[in-house]
Design an enzyme around this catalytic site. Structure first.
Site, PDB file in Angstrom:
ATOM      1  N   SER A 113       0.836  -1.217   0.000  1.00  0.00           N
ATOM      2  CA  SER A 113       0.000   0.000   0.000  1.00  0.00           C
ATOM      3  C   SER A 113       0.861   1.252   0.000  1.00  0.00           C
ATOM      4  O   SER A 113       0.598   2.217  -0.726  1.00  0.00           O
ATOM      5  CB  SER A 113      -0.896   0.014   1.243  1.00  0.00           C
ATOM      6  OG  SER A 113      -1.826  -1.033   1.189  1.00  0.00           O
ATOM      7  N   SER A 145     -13.554   0.988   3.011  1.00  0.00           N
ATOM      8  CA  SER A 145     -12.567   0.745   1.954  1.00  0.00           C
ATOM      9  C   SER A 145     -11.563   1.881   1.859  1.00  0.00           C
ATOM     10  O   SER A 145     -11.922   3.020   1.561  1.00  0.00           O
ATOM     11  CB  SER A 145     -13.258   0.577   0.599  1.00  0.00           C
ATOM     12  OG  SER A 145     -12.293   0.677  -0.443  1.00  0.00           O
ATOM     13  N   ARG A 183     -12.405 -14.761  -1.517  1.00  0.00           N
ATOM     14  CA  ARG A 183     -11.527 -15.433  -0.553  1.00  0.00           C
ATOM     15  C   ARG A 183     -12.275 -16.323   0.430  1.00  0.00           C
ATOM     16  O   ARG A 183     -11.663 -17.181   1.073  1.00  0.00           O
ATOM     17  CB  ARG A 183     -10.651 -14.406   0.188  1.00  0.00           C
ATOM     18  CG  ARG A 183      -9.553 -13.877  -0.709  1.00  0.00           C
ATOM     19  CD  ARG A 183      -8.615 -12.914  -0.041  1.00  0.00           C
ATOM     20  NE  ARG A 183      -7.518 -12.605  -0.941  1.00  0.00           N
ATOM     21  CZ  ARG A 183      -6.763 -11.516  -0.874  1.00  0.00           C
ATOM     22  NH1 ARG A 183      -6.985 -10.612   0.078  1.00  0.00           N
ATOM     23  NH2 ARG A 183      -5.799 -11.317  -1.737  1.00  0.00           N
ATOM     24  N   ARG A 193       1.531   4.289  -3.063  1.00  0.00           N
ATOM     25  CA  ARG A 193       1.295   5.707  -2.783  1.00  0.00           C
ATOM     26  C   ARG A 193       2.577   6.525  -2.934  1.00  0.00           C
ATOM     27  O   ARG A 193       2.525   7.702  -3.291  1.00  0.00           O
ATOM     28  CB  ARG A 193       0.698   5.855  -1.374  1.00  0.00           C
ATOM     29  CG  ARG A 193      -0.769   5.367  -1.319  1.00  0.00           C
ATOM     30  CD  ARG A 193      -1.162   4.963   0.091  1.00  0.00           C
ATOM     31  NE  ARG A 193      -2.588   4.666   0.254  1.00  0.00           N
ATOM     32  CZ  ARG A 193      -3.162   3.486  -0.019  1.00  0.00           C
ATOM     33  NH1 ARG A 193      -2.447   2.484  -0.499  1.00  0.00           N
ATOM     34  NH2 ARG A 193      -4.458   3.315   0.191  1.00  0.00           N
ATOM     35  N   ASP A 201      -6.783  -8.083   4.714  1.00  0.00           N
ATOM     36  CA  ASP A 201      -5.995  -8.903   3.784  1.00  0.00           C
ATOM     37  C   ASP A 201      -5.430 -10.155   4.443  1.00  0.00           C
ATOM     38  O   ASP A 201      -4.798 -10.976   3.770  1.00  0.00           O
ATOM     39  CB  ASP A 201      -4.839  -8.080   3.206  1.00  0.00           C
ATOM     40  CG  ASP A 201      -5.341  -7.003   2.250  1.00  0.00           C
ATOM     41  OD1 ASP A 201      -6.455  -7.166   1.711  1.00  0.00           O
ATOM     42  OD2 ASP A 201      -4.624  -6.012   2.042  1.00  0.00           O
ATOM     43  N   ARG A 256      -2.285 -14.295  -1.780  1.00  0.00           N
ATOM     44  CA  ARG A 256      -2.365 -14.493  -0.319  1.00  0.00           C
ATOM     45  C   ARG A 256      -2.864 -15.902   0.029  1.00  0.00           C
ATOM     46  O   ARG A 256      -2.497 -16.463   1.061  1.00  0.00           O
ATOM     47  CB  ARG A 256      -3.249 -13.423   0.310  1.00  0.00           C
ATOM     48  CG  ARG A 256      -2.726 -12.009   0.041  1.00  0.00           C
ATOM     49  CD  ARG A 256      -3.188 -10.992   1.039  1.00  0.00           C
ATOM     50  NE  ARG A 256      -2.896  -9.649   0.575  1.00  0.00           N
ATOM     51  CZ  ARG A 256      -1.701  -9.051   0.642  1.00  0.00           C
ATOM     52  NH1 ARG A 256      -0.676  -9.683   1.181  1.00  0.00           N
ATOM     53  NH2 ARG A 256      -1.530  -7.814   0.176  1.00  0.00           N
TER      54      ARG A 256
HETATM   55  C1  S3P Z   1      -5.662  -1.354   0.026  1.00  0.00           C
HETATM   56  C2  S3P Z   1      -6.915  -1.392   0.597  1.00  0.00           C
HETATM   57  C3  S3P Z   1      -7.663  -2.640   0.830  1.00  0.00           C
HETATM   58  C4  S3P Z   1      -6.770  -3.867   0.732  1.00  0.00           C
HETATM   59  C5  S3P Z   1      -5.858  -3.807  -0.448  1.00  0.00           C
HETATM   60  C6  S3P Z   1      -4.969  -2.586  -0.392  1.00  0.00           C
HETATM   61  C7  S3P Z   1      -5.003  -0.051  -0.163  1.00  0.00           C
HETATM   62  O1  S3P Z   1      -8.686  -2.738  -0.132  1.00  0.00           O
HETATM   63  O2  S3P Z   1      -7.554  -5.031   0.662  1.00  0.00           O
HETATM   64  O3  S3P Z   1      -5.047  -4.966  -0.501  1.00  0.00           O
HETATM   65  O4  S3P Z   1      -3.772  -0.024  -0.408  1.00  0.00           O
HETATM   66  O5  S3P Z   1      -5.679   0.974  -0.052  1.00  0.00           O
HETATM   67  P1  S3P Z   1     -10.160  -2.109   0.117  1.00  0.00           P
HETATM   68  O6  S3P Z   1     -10.044  -0.660   0.111  1.00  0.00           O
HETATM   69  O7  S3P Z   1     -10.969  -2.636  -1.052  1.00  0.00           O
HETATM   70  O8  S3P Z   1     -10.615  -2.691   1.421  1.00  0.00           O
END
Ligand code: S3P
Length: 440
Positions: free
Chosen positions: A27, A172, A351, A31, A320, A392
């Site tokens: 993540s 989310s 999943r 970014r 996750d 995963r």
């Molecule tokens: C993420 C947010 C999550 C996560 C993904 C990475 C991110 O998804 O499952 O692996 O980097 O913002 P959601 O926003 O759909 O929950």
């Protein structure tokens, strides 16, 4: 990428030992490229995840004219072009398996002067995108997908955006981040209100780039029209990748591992909270803050786990990690119940279904439910499972093999490279008896 037949074979038994640094945070890596590209000046990144997902983001920005050096051993130099310096890419941006790339880019690209088309692999092209296209549309953006609301997506440029106050229907971070990135280009204030806390890396990193983000409880707001200033970013190891080793160490007798320099952002710490509640012996050592993100070394030792009802407030904080946590539950004494996790059905795979099928194939007593799973701990048998191309799930079953009564074969594992290149070698070095081969 997916479609290949990479097969993992894991012998039963063994344990995990030693000090391990797992791959960089996915993540945060995404970014770092996005904000580094939009900043004024040169951003230096270390610890960058050289996995297919974050490389898809990196390549997308290269295709939009950003000069990016590296990655070399996790080191990347991004020559930022400023908020309005991106150029139209030639052709469609291929984002592979990466939902984060597609959803965050949709917001960011809504504010550009040019049109962009984005696509991905079969998994990404079947994931829901109306969760972003609808609120972005309310801001004035034009993001179009298939009739089913899935990619490929077209983002139309040159649309004036207006800030909105948006109450997200689901927890989310991708939706929140997409809207905040569009908000950089919008007139007035953009506020996103979340139903439960989700990972806040976008808010933290924007602040690290000198952009004001106002956070009050579950609301994050920013105003358009500012600028980002280049900075240095040290990407910690990914707690989501560390999670496989945490689960491996708690379930395998005689294990004692220390996972180095792991991000322990409170919005990501659910796996530690849940494993501890199940009786897992997990110690956070050397807690420190690195570049605005909390980091620690995590020592994990073999433990006798017990089944629990997983508290629903932990679900977004461990979203996750459920494939790995299901394996822990299969090794626990008694029943583990997960509910409130319907989001698991729209990840890289469904999943709930794919994990339930795999656990059943190994003889575990599980019942999938609409929004979770009921798992009765007991013996894990040997056998063949299909990861469905989900990184995963592949890594979770690899760890399960340590407690299995026979060899575990896992099919369709190439996508482990999306988040954790080098997993097989690292896991083998720590004691997992794993090999990978191109199977038929
Ligand atoms: C993420 C947010 C999550 C996560 C993904 C990475 C991110 O998804 O499952 O692996 O980097 O913002 P959601 O926003 O759909 O929950």
């Amino acid at each position: 990428m997916s479609g290949s037949n990479l097969l993992f074979k894991v012998s039963p038994g063994g344990h995990l030992k030693g000090e391990i640094r797992v791959a960089g945070d996915k993540s945060i890596s995404h970014r770092s490229i996005m904000l580094g590209s939009l900043a004024n000046g040169v951003t230096e990144i270390s610890g960058f995840l050289e996995g297919d997902d974050s490389l898809a983001t990196l390549n997308a920005f290269r295709a939009m004219g950003v000069k990016i050096e590296g990655p070399t051993d996790g080191h990347v130099i991004v020559h930022g072009v400023g908020l309005h310096g991106l150029r139209a890419p030639q052709g469609v941006l291929d984002l592979g398996n990466s939902g984060t790339s597609m959803r965050l880019l949709s917001g960011l690209l809504s504010g550009q002067a040019f049109d962009v088309a984005m696509s991905g692999d079969d998994s990404l092209n079947s994931r829901p995108m109306t969760r972003i296209s609808v609120p972005l549309g309310t801001m004035g953006a034009v993001v179009e997908g298939s009739d089913a609301g899935t990619p490929p997506l077209k983002v139309k440029g040159g649309q004036p955006l207006k800030g909105i106050h948006y109450k997200m229907p689901m927890a989310s971070a991708q939706v929140k981040s997409s809207l905040l990135l569009a908000g950089l280009y919008a007139e007035g204030e953009t506020c996103v209100i979340e139903p439960a806390p989700t990972r806040d890396h976008t808010e933290r990193m924007l602040q690290g780039f000198g952009y004001e983000v106002r956070v009050d409880g579950r609301t994050a707001c920013l105003s358009g029209g500012g600028e980002l200033q280049a900075t240095r970013i040290d990407v910690p190891a990914d707690i989501s990748s560390a999670a496989f080793f945490m689960v491996g160490a708690v379930i395998a007798p005689d294990s004692d591992v220390t996972l180095l320099h792991v991000g322990i952002n409170p919005t990501r710490i659910g796996v530690v909270n849940i494993l501890r509640q199940m009786g897992g012996d997990i110690e956070l050592q050397n807690e420190r803050v690195v570049g605005g993100e909390p980091v620690a070394d995590i020592r994990v030792r073999s433990s006798q786990l017990r089944g629990i009802q997983i508290p629903e407030e932990q679900v977004p904080l461990a979203i996750d990690e459920f494939p790995a946590l299901f394996v822990a539950a299969a090794c626990a004494e008694g029943q583990t119940v997960l509910s409130g996790a319907e989001e698991l059905r729209v990840k890289e795979t469904d999943r709930i279904e794919v994990m339930a099928d795999g656990l059943k194939a190994l003889g575990v007593d599980v019942s999938p439910t609409a929004d979770g799973m009921v798992i009765n701990g007991g013996e894990i048998g040997g056998g063949c499972v299909d990861s469905g191309g989900d990184h995963r799930i592949a890594m979770s079953f690899a760890m399960a093999a340590m407690r299995a009564t026979g060899e575990v074969k896992i099919a369709d594992c190439a996508n482990v490279n999306t988040s954790f290149p080098g997993f097989v070698a690292l896991a083998r070095g720590a004691g997992l008896q794993i090999t990978s081969e191109n199977g038929e």
